[in-house]
Design a protein around this motif. Structure first.
Motif, mmCIF file in Angstrom:
data_model
loop_
_atom_site.group_PDB
_atom_site.id
_atom_site.type_symbol
_atom_site.label_atom_id
_atom_site.label_comp_id
_atom_site.label_asym_id
_atom_site.label_seq_id
_atom_site.Cartn_x
_atom_site.Cartn_y
_atom_site.Cartn_z
ATOM 1 N N THR B 141 0.870 -1.271 0.186
ATOM 2 C CA THR B 141 0.046 0.071 -0.178
ATOM 3 C C THR B 141 0.767 1.290 0.125
ATOM 4 O O THR B 141 1.883 1.202 0.478
ATOM 5 C CB THR B 141 -0.811 0.035 1.338
ATOM 6 O OG1 THR B 141 -1.733 1.120 1.156
ATOM 7 C CG2 THR B 141 -0.166 -0.112 2.580
ATOM 8 N N TRP B 142 0.340 2.259 -0.592
ATOM 9 C CA TRP B 142 0.954 3.527 -0.519
ATOM 10 C C TRP B 142 0.228 4.461 0.472
ATOM 11 O O TRP B 142 0.876 5.651 0.604
ATOM 12 C CB TRP B 142 0.889 4.198 -1.927
ATOM 13 C CG TRP B 142 1.867 4.363 -2.809
ATOM 14 C CD1 TRP B 142 3.063 3.334 -2.922
ATOM 15 C CD2 TRP B 142 2.260 4.917 -4.033
ATOM 16 N NE1 TRP B 142 3.780 3.677 -3.834
ATOM 17 C CE2 TRP B 142 3.335 4.543 -4.629
ATOM 18 C CE3 TRP B 142 1.268 6.092 -4.754
ATOM 19 C CZ2 TRP B 142 3.848 5.147 -5.804
ATOM 20 C CZ3 TRP B 142 1.790 6.789 -5.879
ATOM 21 C CH2 TRP B 142 3.087 6.289 -6.340
ATOM 22 N N LEU B 143 -0.338 4.023 1.230
ATOM 23 C CA LEU B 143 -0.935 4.915 2.580
ATOM 24 C C LEU B 143 0.318 5.618 3.216
ATOM 25 O O LEU B 143 0.007 6.567 3.338
ATOM 26 C CB LEU B 143 -1.782 3.916 3.357
ATOM 27 C CG LEU B 143 -3.058 3.845 3.137
ATOM 28 C CD1 LEU B 143 -3.681 3.034 4.074
ATOM 29 C CD2 LEU B 143 -3.669 5.351 3.046
ATOM 30 N N PRO B 144 1.564 5.153 3.654
ATOM 31 C CA PRO B 144 2.278 6.076 4.103
ATOM 32 C C PRO B 144 3.184 7.075 3.256
ATOM 33 O O PRO B 144 3.462 7.963 3.694
ATOM 34 C CB PRO B 144 3.657 5.055 4.578
ATOM 35 C CG PRO B 144 2.948 3.587 4.427
ATOM 36 C CD PRO B 144 1.865 3.689 3.266
ATOM 37 N N VAL B 145 2.692 6.959 2.111
ATOM 38 C CA VAL B 145 3.317 7.982 1.102
ATOM 39 C C VAL B 145 2.340 9.090 1.105
ATOM 40 O O VAL B 145 2.597 10.269 1.141
ATOM 41 C CB VAL B 145 3.779 7.440 -0.235
ATOM 42 C CG1 VAL B 145 4.504 8.279 -0.976
ATOM 43 C CG2 VAL B 145 4.293 5.979 0.020
ATOM 44 N N TYR B 146 1.116 8.775 0.446
ATOM 45 C CA TYR B 146 0.152 9.610 0.360
ATOM 46 C C TYR B 146 -1.119 9.415 1.191
ATOM 47 O O TYR B 146 -1.735 8.255 0.712
ATOM 48 C CB TYR B 146 -0.260 9.880 -1.135
ATOM 49 C CG TYR B 146 0.863 10.462 -1.969
ATOM 50 C CD1 TYR B 146 1.203 11.757 -1.832
ATOM 51 C CD2 TYR B 146 1.353 9.594 -2.972
ATOM 52 C CE1 TYR B 146 2.342 12.193 -2.832
ATOM 53 C CE2 TYR B 146 2.490 10.011 -3.692
ATOM 54 C CZ TYR B 146 2.877 11.515 -3.717
ATOM 55 O OH TYR B 146 3.799 12.070 -4.368
ATOM 56 N N ALA B 147 -1.552 10.009 1.867
ATOM 57 C CA ALA B 147 -2.776 9.513 2.874
ATOM 58 C C ALA B 147 -4.156 9.441 1.897
ATOM 59 O O ALA B 147 -4.749 8.608 2.267
ATOM 60 C CB ALA B 147 -3.099 10.417 3.973
ATOM 61 N N GLY B 148 -4.035 10.228 0.690
ATOM 62 C CA GLY B 148 -5.186 10.554 -0.040
ATOM 63 C C GLY B 148 -5.397 9.081 -0.831
ATOM 64 O O GLY B 148 -6.455 8.830 -1.454
ATOM 65 N N VAL B 149 -4.254 8.042 -0.884
ATOM 66 C CA VAL B 149 -4.358 6.977 -1.635
ATOM 67 C C VAL B 149 -5.283 5.936 -1.190
ATOM 68 O O VAL B 149 -5.985 5.201 -2.026
ATOM 69 C CB VAL B 149 -3.011 6.258 -1.893
ATOM 70 C CG1 VAL B 149 -2.614 5.472 -0.562
ATOM 71 C CG2 VAL B 149 -2.683 5.670 -3.219
ATOM 72 N N ASN B 150 -6.128 6.224 0.143
ATOM 73 C CA ASN B 150 -6.877 5.228 0.643
ATOM 74 C C ASN B 150 -8.124 4.860 -0.182
ATOM 75 O O ASN B 150 -8.257 3.456 -0.566
ATOM 76 C CB ASN B 150 -7.166 5.983 1.975
ATOM 77 C CG ASN B 150 -8.237 5.120 2.801
ATOM 78 O OD1 ASN B 150 -8.856 4.001 2.289
ATOM 79 N ND2 ASN B 150 -8.444 5.558 4.014
ATOM 80 N N TRP B 151 -8.796 5.837 -0.558
ATOM 81 C CA TRP B 151 -9.970 5.403 -1.317
ATOM 82 C C TRP B 151 -9.587 4.943 -2.853
ATOM 83 O O TRP B 151 -10.263 3.878 -3.351
ATOM 84 C CB TRP B 151 -10.994 6.567 -1.639
ATOM 85 C CG TRP B 151 -11.664 6.832 -0.236
ATOM 86 C CD1 TRP B 151 -11.452 6.362 1.121
ATOM 87 C CD2 TRP B 151 -12.864 7.961 0.024
ATOM 88 N NE1 TRP B 151 -12.277 6.846 2.044
ATOM 89 C CE2 TRP B 151 -13.179 7.517 1.351
ATOM 90 C CE3 TRP B 151 -13.451 8.694 -0.797
ATOM 91 C CZ2 TRP B 151 -14.145 8.541 1.912
ATOM 92 C CZ3 TRP B 151 -14.556 9.586 -0.489
ATOM 93 C CH2 TRP B 151 -14.917 9.193 1.007
#
Lengths: 391, 237
Positions: B141-151
């Motif tokens: 997951t890229w969540l630590p990189v960009y929080a907005g990638v969640n959805w």
């Protein structure tokens, strides 16, 4: 159609039936669960939000989407390029013309053609008028959510002048479907420029009116100042764009910084930013943006170059193989299309990046710890259109 | 876009700003950068290995300075076995090849995840791509990189079946919880279209009187007619 199994047909039928069911468990062990929407007036359509509350305070909040998912990314794969504009008109239905432009520009990039200058200017004109129609409604709507009914009616009243102009130029009030690969469907009608300038005067008066009626209002300020603060860094991480980003103090506007084949650089206007990042800042930035847009429209009307409105394009549009990404600064924020072509009559895949999807994804972050009435003002100030989230 | 006139005037244009980005990625990631493509004055594509996906995200954000996240999604490169879904339901399925031909920056697999972010200071954006094996559609997951990638990751999960390891809440975003299948995969039929065939193809057939003067269009139309004639061949999948 041998390739479709009964199982797939069953799955389709099941999915249709499941549309009517609500499939979320309500937990009651920590605090109280409050369901907001999907038909709540503050949700601009059918966004459902599940709030977990401790007293009046929001512990967590979870938006539930999909009530208006129309599968446009799938549908574009079975349409030809000119047919796609009909679909994408309906993404953000308050600023429809602005939806068409980035897709047409992406197709033009792949085909290596450019619209003649007059077409570019008229595109920019109608683009800005969609913005005015869209955002003036926001201004009234925001006031409505605070509890001021009057402003909403003023907004509907004055937006009508802009919609009339869009209608007389394109034939459609809400869904113009006017943009074509290589140019525009038609030239502007006679007398349109004069009427448009008069409409812009009305809109400027509307802005003055809103400033005294809403912006200066004590209750309005108390409800929005310092509420729902989004720092610039967080805004960028969540991919916020448009006025939401500029209200957090980020000086970024694609109209100025990447004016892909449109005429914004030919006229004099300012990018408006606000350092606070709260609900009030988002309202204020949008209100100022209408003023700037009326300035852009006036100048474009004055300097409209003569010439053809359509470049030479083949009757049957086949777009060469390739990939292109074009984004423009739409009323709601940055909207972009990633178009992949395999040289057919229709696109192979279109990824639609809409502004509202990213803008709303910050709601769980920004609503944590606020009070219930503030959820409404935060949602209103983030300004989303459901069709723009769900696509 | 609007600038290509300038760029194309300089003949085989070299876009230094975008070349620099590729060099930055190569310097940070080494062999993990497996492909790249630049369209001067417009865009840059970089393809990285699956193992280095998250690291590439950090390079994109911190080294290349692309702090503003735009989107993440998936491409299914398999040509649709149903063609354009424009055929009569009484005909057999169209004859479509199963050859997988990927786009810019190359690729070896059917599924590719691609993501985009842009830099406010350099005023350009970067599209990152990564290949995914069809047997193992998972990615960090890229969540630590960009929080907005969640959805975006949730959407990619429900629409294409790609699993993002480390995502805390990978549930369906749009579809009902018991929906089966991955709608945006090319193998997923657009069933509404099979129930009622699409009449829209008629609109793009050439007018007979226009066939002569336009040089390019009639040739294309003939090619289409031939393709339609072949539509009764055996399905290839």
């Amino acid at each position: 159609m041998t390739a479709i199994t009964d199982r797939q047909k069953l799955a389709y039928a099941n999915a249709q039936a499941a549309d009517g069911r609500v499939n979320l468990e309500f937990e009651t062990d920590e605090g109280m669960t409050l369901n907001m929407g999907p038909q709540h007036p503050a949700t601009h359509g059918t966004l459902r939000i599940i709030l977990k509350l401790d007293g009046e305070q929001v512990i967590s909040c979870e938006p539930v989407m999909g009530y208006m998912h129309r599968g446009y990314e799938k549908l574009t794969e079975v349409r030809t390029y000119p047919q796609v504009t009909t679909l994408i008109n309906r993404i953000d239905w308050l600023g429809s013309f602005a939806n068409e432009v980035p897709f047409i520009l992406a197709s033009e990039t792949l085909m290596g053609i450019e619209a003649p200058p007059r077409a570019q200017w008229i595109r920019t004109l109608l683009f800005e008028m969609s913005r005015i129609a869209n955002i003036s409604l926001f201004v009234g709507d925001m006031a409505l959510h605070i509890g001021a009914m009057t402003a909403a009616f003023y907004a509907f009243r004055d937006r009508e002048f802009v919609l009339n102009q869009i209608e007389s130029a394109t034939g459609g009030r809400f869904h113009p479907n006017f943009d074509r690969i290589g140019g525009l469907k038609d030239d502007l009608p006679k007398g349109w420029i004069t009427d448009t300038k008069a409409a812009m005067e009305t809109i400027r008066d509307f802005c003055d009116e809103m400033e005294t009626l809403v912006e200066g209002n004590e209750i309005f300020q108390a409800r929005t100042r310092g509420i729902g603060v989004i720092p610039a860094d967080i805004a960028l991480q969540f991919g916020l764009s448009g006025a939401n980003l500029r209200a957090s103090g980020v000086d970024w506007d694609l109209r100025r910084d990447n004016p892909v084949g449109l005429a914004w650089n030919e006229v004099d206007w300012n990018v408006v930013t606000h350092p606070d990042g709260d609900s009030f800042a988002r309202f204020w930035v949008r209100l100022q943006e209408i003023r700037e847009s009326t300035r852009i429209v006036d100048q474009l009307c004055d300097g409209l170059p003569p010439g053809p409105i359509m470049a030479k394009v083949p009757r049957i549009i086949k777009v060469p193989e390739g990939e292109a990404w074009v984004a423009t600064e739409n009323p709601l924020g940055e909207m972009g299309y990633y178009v992949i072509s395999k040289g057919d009559l229709g696109p192979f895949r279109v990824k639609i990046r809409t502004a509202s999807f990213n803008n709303v994804s910050i709601v769980p972050w920004v609503c944590r710890g606020v009070y219930v009435p503030d959820v409404v003002t935060i949602l209103a100030s983030l300004y989303f259109i459901l069709g723009d989230i769900d696509r | 876009m609007s600038s290509p006139e300038v760029d194309e005037a300089a003949a085989p244009a070299v876009d230094e700003a975008r070349q620099t980005i590729i060099e930055e990625f190569s310097a940070e990631l080494g062999d993990a950068v497996v492909g790249s493509h630049v369209r001067p004055g417009d865009d840059v594509w970089i393809r990285v290995t699956r193992q280095s996906w998250r690291e590439a995200g950090f390079v994109l954000r911190d080294k290349a300075g692309c702090r503003a996240f735009e989107f993440l999604s998936v491409i299914d490169w398999l040509p649709s076995p149903f063609g354009k879904n424009e055929d009569s339901p009484t005909d057999g399925p169209p004859n479509v090849s199963t050859e997988i031909k990927t786009g810019y920056a190359g690729g070896d697999t059917r599924f590719q995840v691609f993501a985009r972010a842009h830099s406010l200071t350099r005023k350009l954006g970067v599209t990152l791509k990564v290949d995914l094996d069809e047997d193992d559609l998972s990615l960090t997951t890229w969540l630590p990189v960009y929080a907005g990638v969640n959805w975006h990751e949730r959407e990619a999960h429900e629409m294409f079946g790609v699993t993002f390891e480390g995502h805390p809440h990978l549930v369906k975003l749009y579809l009902p919880g018991d929906f089966e299948g991955y709608p945006l995969r090319k193998t997923f039929p657009l069933l509404a279209r099979h129930v009622k065939p699409w009449p829209g193809l008629v609109d793009v057939e050439p007018m007979p009187e226009e066939a002569a003067p336009e040089g390019e269009a009639p040739a294309d139309a003939d090619a289409d007619a031939d393709a339609d004639a072949d539509a009764n061949a055996e399905p290839s999948t």
